[in-house]
Design an enzyme around this catalytic site. Structure first.
Site, PDB file in Angstrom:
ATOM      1  N   SER A 245       7.901  -2.872   1.415  1.00  0.00           N
ATOM      2  CA  SER A 245       6.848  -2.217   0.629  1.00  0.00           C
ATOM      3  C   SER A 245       6.700  -0.793   1.139  1.00  0.00           C
ATOM      4  O   SER A 245       7.117  -0.481   2.261  1.00  0.00           O
ATOM      5  CB  SER A 245       5.524  -2.977   0.818  1.00  0.00           C
ATOM      6  OG  SER A 245       4.433  -2.241   0.300  1.00  0.00           O
TER       7      SER A 245
ATOM      8  N   TYR B 246      -1.495  -6.589   6.241  1.00  0.00           N
ATOM      9  CA  TYR B 246      -0.396  -6.566   5.278  1.00  0.00           C
ATOM     10  C   TYR B 246       0.652  -5.540   5.699  1.00  0.00           C
ATOM     11  O   TYR B 246       1.857  -5.839   5.734  1.00  0.00           O
ATOM     12  CB  TYR B 246      -0.918  -6.251   3.874  1.00  0.00           C
ATOM     13  CG  TYR B 246       0.175  -6.155   2.829  1.00  0.00           C
ATOM     14  CD1 TYR B 246       0.849  -7.303   2.408  1.00  0.00           C
ATOM     15  CD2 TYR B 246       0.552  -4.934   2.279  1.00  0.00           C
ATOM     16  CE1 TYR B 246       1.873  -7.229   1.462  1.00  0.00           C
ATOM     17  CE2 TYR B 246       1.565  -4.853   1.326  1.00  0.00           C
ATOM     18  CZ  TYR B 246       2.220  -5.998   0.931  1.00  0.00           C
ATOM     19  OH  TYR B 246       3.231  -5.924  -0.004  1.00  0.00           O
TER      20      TYR B 246
END
Length: 243
Positions: free
Chosen positions: A141, A154
């Site tokens: 990501s 995250y």
């Protein structure tokens, strides 16, 4: 297929979003796609659709947090379709919240799926791939490159995925290792956020988003390279930005 050799490709998190799009795109390119996820009803529907369009696909119930489950899926798939050429470690969770919300259960779950799930996949395929070659693709990501408020854990999991991929790439001469870092993509990923204030901010942040096919095409590009070419990392973001 044209010049490209058809490959056997296992995709985790294949029931929606990037995983589903990747399955469609790779099947269309002539590869055999093995679909892994917990939502088997969705997987079966996707497999049927791919077959109706002339592709080869099979659905497998897969919980990436289970080492045994992962190994069993790889063993079953190898028996039926031959050795797995490519693993797309795509399953992931993104429940965002400030650290002060103390959502420790969500932290645990992200670590289990986003980090341990990737490691379980690597463990299940690496020995065979070291013998005959192969390709491991991990979905990271932009959160593997930058830290955002409400996304500390995250981001931590995605930084870890990137580090694991970099380390594996340095250690192996037989296995290609690619990290794909998507920017904002239309998917169900954001729906796992339970913190109300974060949810509101996230909806605004995600106003400009890529279609999942953009990431699927990037993955297809990495796979399509000759065996002596490794696409180390790709960051794929929308051209426009709301911010």
């Amino acid at each position: 297929m044209s010049q490209q050799k058809a490959k056997v490709i296992l995709i985790t998190g294949a029931s929606s979003g990037i995983g589903e799009a990747t399955a469609r795109v790779l099947a269309q390119a002539g590869h055999t796609v093995l679909l892994g996820a917990r939502r088997t009803d969705r997987l079966e529907t996707l497999a049927q659709r791919i077959k109706q369009n002339g592709g080869t696909a099979k659905a497998y119930a897969l919980d990436v947090t289970s080492r045994d489950n992962f190994k069993q899926v790889v063993a079953d798939a190898t028996r039926e379709f031959g050795a797995i050429d490519v693993l797309v470690n795509n399953a992931g969770l993104m429940p965002l919240a400030p650290m002060s919300a103390l959502k420790a259960d969500e932290w645990d779950r992200m670590i289990d799926v986003n980090i341990k799930g990737v490691l379980n996949g690597i463990e299940a395929v690496l020995t065979a791939m070291e013998e005959r070659g192969g390709h491991i693709i991990n979905t990271a990501s932009i959160a593997a490159h930058n830290v955002f408020p409400t996304a500390a854990v995250y981001c931590g999991t995605k930084f870890a995925v990137r580090a694991i991929a970099d380390g594996l790439r340095m250690e192996t001469k037989k296995v290609r290792v690619t990290t794909v870092s998507p920017g904002v993509v239309e998917s169900e990923l954001a729906r796992t956020t339970t913190d109300a204030a974060t949810k509101e901010w996230l909806e605004d942040f995600r106003k400009v988003a890529l279609k999942p096919d953009a990431i699927a095409n990037a993955i297809a590009y990495a796979i399509a390279q000759p065996d002596d070419v490794n696409v180390d990392e790709m960051i794929v973001q929308p051209t426009a930005s709301a911010h």
